[in-house]
Design a protein around this motif. Sequence first.
Motif, PDB file in Angstrom:
ATOM      1  N   PRO A   5       0.850  -1.195   0.000  1.00  0.00           N
ATOM      2  CA  PRO A   5       0.000   0.000   0.000  1.00  0.00           C
ATOM      3  C   PRO A   5       0.880   1.237   0.000  1.00  0.00           C
ATOM      4  CG  PRO A   5       0.149  -0.902   2.206  1.00  0.00           C
ATOM      5  CD  PRO A   5       0.884  -1.858   1.294  1.00  0.00           C
ATOM      6  N   ALA A   6       0.309   2.362  -0.367  1.00  0.00           N
ATOM      7  CA  ALA A   6       1.032   3.620  -0.246  1.00  0.00           C
ATOM      8  C   ALA A   6       1.147   3.941   1.242  1.00  0.00           C
ATOM      9  CB  ALA A   6       0.299   4.729  -0.980  1.00  0.00           C
ATOM     10  N   TYR A   7       2.289   4.473   1.625  1.00  0.00           N
ATOM     11  CA  TYR A   7       2.520   4.886   3.008  1.00  0.00           C
ATOM     12  C   TYR A   7       2.461   6.403   3.053  1.00  0.00           C
ATOM     13  CZ  TYR A   7       4.157   0.123   3.518  1.00  0.00           C
ATOM     14  OH  TYR A   7       4.234  -1.239   3.517  1.00  0.00           O
ATOM     15  N   GLU A   8       1.706   6.924   3.982  1.00  0.00           N
ATOM     16  CA  GLU A   8       1.516   8.368   4.042  1.00  0.00           C
ATOM     17  C   GLU A   8       1.943   8.921   5.393  1.00  0.00           C
ATOM     18  OE1 GLU A   8      -2.188  11.443   3.512  1.00  0.00           O
ATOM     19  OE2 GLU A   8      -2.146   9.639   2.254  1.00  0.00           O
ATOM     20  N   THR A   9       2.696  10.030   5.334  1.00  0.00           N
ATOM     21  CA  THR A   9       3.048  10.778   6.535  1.00  0.00           C
ATOM     22  C   THR A   9       2.327  12.124   6.445  1.00  0.00           C
ATOM     23  OG1 THR A   9       4.979  11.934   5.622  1.00  0.00           O
ATOM     24  CG2 THR A   9       5.347   9.706   6.506  1.00  0.00           C
ATOM     25  N   GLU A  10       2.649  13.002   7.339  1.00  0.00           N
ATOM     26  CA  GLU A  10       2.038  14.330   7.313  1.00  0.00           C
ATOM     27  C   GLU A  10       2.376  15.087   6.029  1.00  0.00           C
ATOM     28  OE1 GLU A  10       2.727  18.226   9.973  1.00  0.00           O
ATOM     29  OE2 GLU A  10       2.150  16.437  11.111  1.00  0.00           O
ATOM     30  N   ARG A  15       5.032   5.469  -2.456  1.00  0.00           N
ATOM     31  CA  ARG A  15       4.275   4.483  -3.220  1.00  0.00           C
ATOM     32  C   ARG A  15       5.182   3.874  -4.274  1.00  0.00           C
ATOM     33  NH1 ARG A  15       3.947   6.529  -8.134  1.00  0.00           N
ATOM     34  NH2 ARG A  15       3.319   8.675  -8.517  1.00  0.00           N
ATOM     35  N   GLU A  16       4.750   2.746  -4.818  1.00  0.00           N
ATOM     36  CA  GLU A  16       5.545   2.136  -5.876  1.00  0.00           C
ATOM     37  C   GLU A  16       5.455   2.997  -7.140  1.00  0.00           C
ATOM     38  OE1 GLU A  16       6.252  -2.351  -5.358  1.00  0.00           O
ATOM     39  OE2 GLU A  16       4.080  -2.068  -5.426  1.00  0.00           O
ATOM     40  N   PHE A  17       6.459   2.845  -7.979  1.00  0.00           N
ATOM     41  CA  PHE A  17       6.522   3.634  -9.202  1.00  0.00           C
ATOM     42  C   PHE A  17       5.467   3.209 -10.202  1.00  0.00           C
ATOM     43  CE2 PHE A  17      10.672   4.734  -7.581  1.00  0.00           C
ATOM     44  CZ  PHE A  17      10.778   6.062  -7.973  1.00  0.00           C
ATOM     45  N   GLU A  18       5.097   4.169 -11.046  1.00  0.00           N
ATOM     46  CA  GLU A  18       4.169   3.946 -12.143  1.00  0.00           C
ATOM     47  C   GLU A  18       4.793   4.567 -13.391  1.00  0.00           C
ATOM     48  OE1 GLU A  18       0.601   5.876 -10.847  1.00  0.00           O
ATOM     49  OE2 GLU A  18       0.417   4.596  -9.074  1.00  0.00           O
ATOM     50  N   LEU A  19       4.376   4.087 -14.550  1.00  0.00           N
ATOM     51  CA  LEU A  19       4.936   4.602 -15.800  1.00  0.00           C
ATOM     52  C   LEU A  19       4.694   6.105 -15.947  1.00  0.00           C
ATOM     53  CD1 LEU A  19       6.542   3.744 -18.226  1.00  0.00           C
ATOM     54  CD2 LEU A  19       4.414   3.183 -19.391  1.00  0.00           C
ATOM     55  N   LYS A  20       3.616   6.592 -15.391  1.00  0.00           N
ATOM     56  CA  LYS A  20       3.314   8.031 -15.487  1.00  0.00           C
ATOM     57  C   LYS A  20       4.348   8.902 -14.766  1.00  0.00           C
ATOM     58  CE  LYS A  20       0.413   8.488 -11.424  1.00  0.00           C
ATOM     59  NZ  LYS A  20      -0.853   8.875 -10.872  1.00  0.00           N
ATOM     60  N   PHE A  69      10.508   3.018  -4.042  1.00  0.00           N
ATOM     61  CA  PHE A  69       9.310   3.796  -3.806  1.00  0.00           C
ATOM     62  C   PHE A  69       9.498   5.219  -4.302  1.00  0.00           C
ATOM     63  CE2 PHE A  69       9.281   0.482  -0.593  1.00  0.00           C
ATOM     64  CZ  PHE A  69       7.989  -0.022  -0.727  1.00  0.00           C
ATOM     65  N   ALA A  70       8.453   5.746  -4.930  1.00  0.00           N
ATOM     66  CA  ALA A  70       8.412   7.149  -5.316  1.00  0.00           C
ATOM     67  C   ALA A  70       8.058   7.957  -4.080  1.00  0.00           C
ATOM     68  CB  ALA A  70       7.369   7.359  -6.405  1.00  0.00           C
ATOM     69  N   ILE A  71       8.702   9.111  -3.912  1.00  0.00           N
ATOM     70  CA  ILE A  71       8.406  10.012  -2.811  1.00  0.00           C
ATOM     71  C   ILE A  71       7.589  11.171  -3.372  1.00  0.00           C
ATOM     72  CG2 ILE A  71       9.344  11.509  -1.012  1.00  0.00           C
ATOM     73  CD1 ILE A  71      11.945   9.819  -1.191  1.00  0.00           C
ATOM     74  N   ILE A  72       6.362  11.286  -2.887  1.00  0.00           N
ATOM     75  CA  ILE A  72       5.433  12.301  -3.379  1.00  0.00           C
ATOM     76  C   ILE A  72       5.218  13.351  -2.292  1.00  0.00           C
ATOM     77  CG2 ILE A  72       3.137  12.713  -4.373  1.00  0.00           C
ATOM     78  CD1 ILE A  72       4.867  10.642  -5.932  1.00  0.00           C
ATOM     79  N   LEU A  73       5.383  14.612  -2.653  1.00  0.00           N
ATOM     80  CA  LEU A  73       5.118  15.710  -1.732  1.00  0.00           C
ATOM     81  C   LEU A  73       3.611  15.978  -1.755  1.00  0.00           C
ATOM     82  CD1 LEU A  73       6.555  17.717   0.149  1.00  0.00           C
ATOM     83  CD2 LEU A  73       6.743  19.256  -1.817  1.00  0.00           C
ATOM     84  N   ILE A  74       2.966  15.800  -0.619  1.00  0.00           N
ATOM     85  CA  ILE A  74       1.507  15.914  -0.548  1.00  0.00           C
ATOM     86  C   ILE A  74       1.017  17.313  -0.919  1.00  0.00           C
ATOM     87  CG2 ILE A  74      -0.461  15.919   1.053  1.00  0.00           C
ATOM     88  CD1 ILE A  74       0.789  13.504   2.429  1.00  0.00           C
ATOM     89  N   SER A  75       1.728  18.347  -0.516  1.00  0.00           N
ATOM     90  CA  SER A  75       1.254  19.723  -0.718  1.00  0.00           C
ATOM     91  C   SER A  75       0.978  20.062  -2.184  1.00  0.00           C
ATOM     92  CB  SER A  75       2.233  20.722  -0.121  1.00  0.00           C
ATOM     93  OG  SER A  75       3.478  20.640  -0.785  1.00  0.00           O
TER      94      SER A  75
END
Length: 96
Positions: A5-10, A15-20, A69-75
């Motif tokens: 699953p995607a792991y979320e912090t504040e 999440r795992e990588f996607e072609l996009k 894992f891709a690191i995504i900035l929530i903001s």
Amino acid sequence: MSIFPAYETERLILREFELKDIDAIHTYLSDPAVSNYMMQDATTKEQSLNYVHRFLEFQKEEPRKILRFAIILISNNRLIGECGLNYFTFLITIHM
């Protein structure tokens, strides 16, 4: 198919990588300030695409030995980097 699953912090989502993700990955892999500290750089879009395809192939392996894992900035929902774990099995042979 992702088994994690995607792991979320504040602030972040892992999440795992996607072609996009190709454009965002190419942005940081082609930046000399970033690639200087990585084992991989990609000056062309094709090199970045190959990099992403490797991650997607790792995700198909059974058992999984490489987790990226891709690191995504929530903001701003922007991919800003990557992290991962590698599982290695060492075979130790003792000769007497």
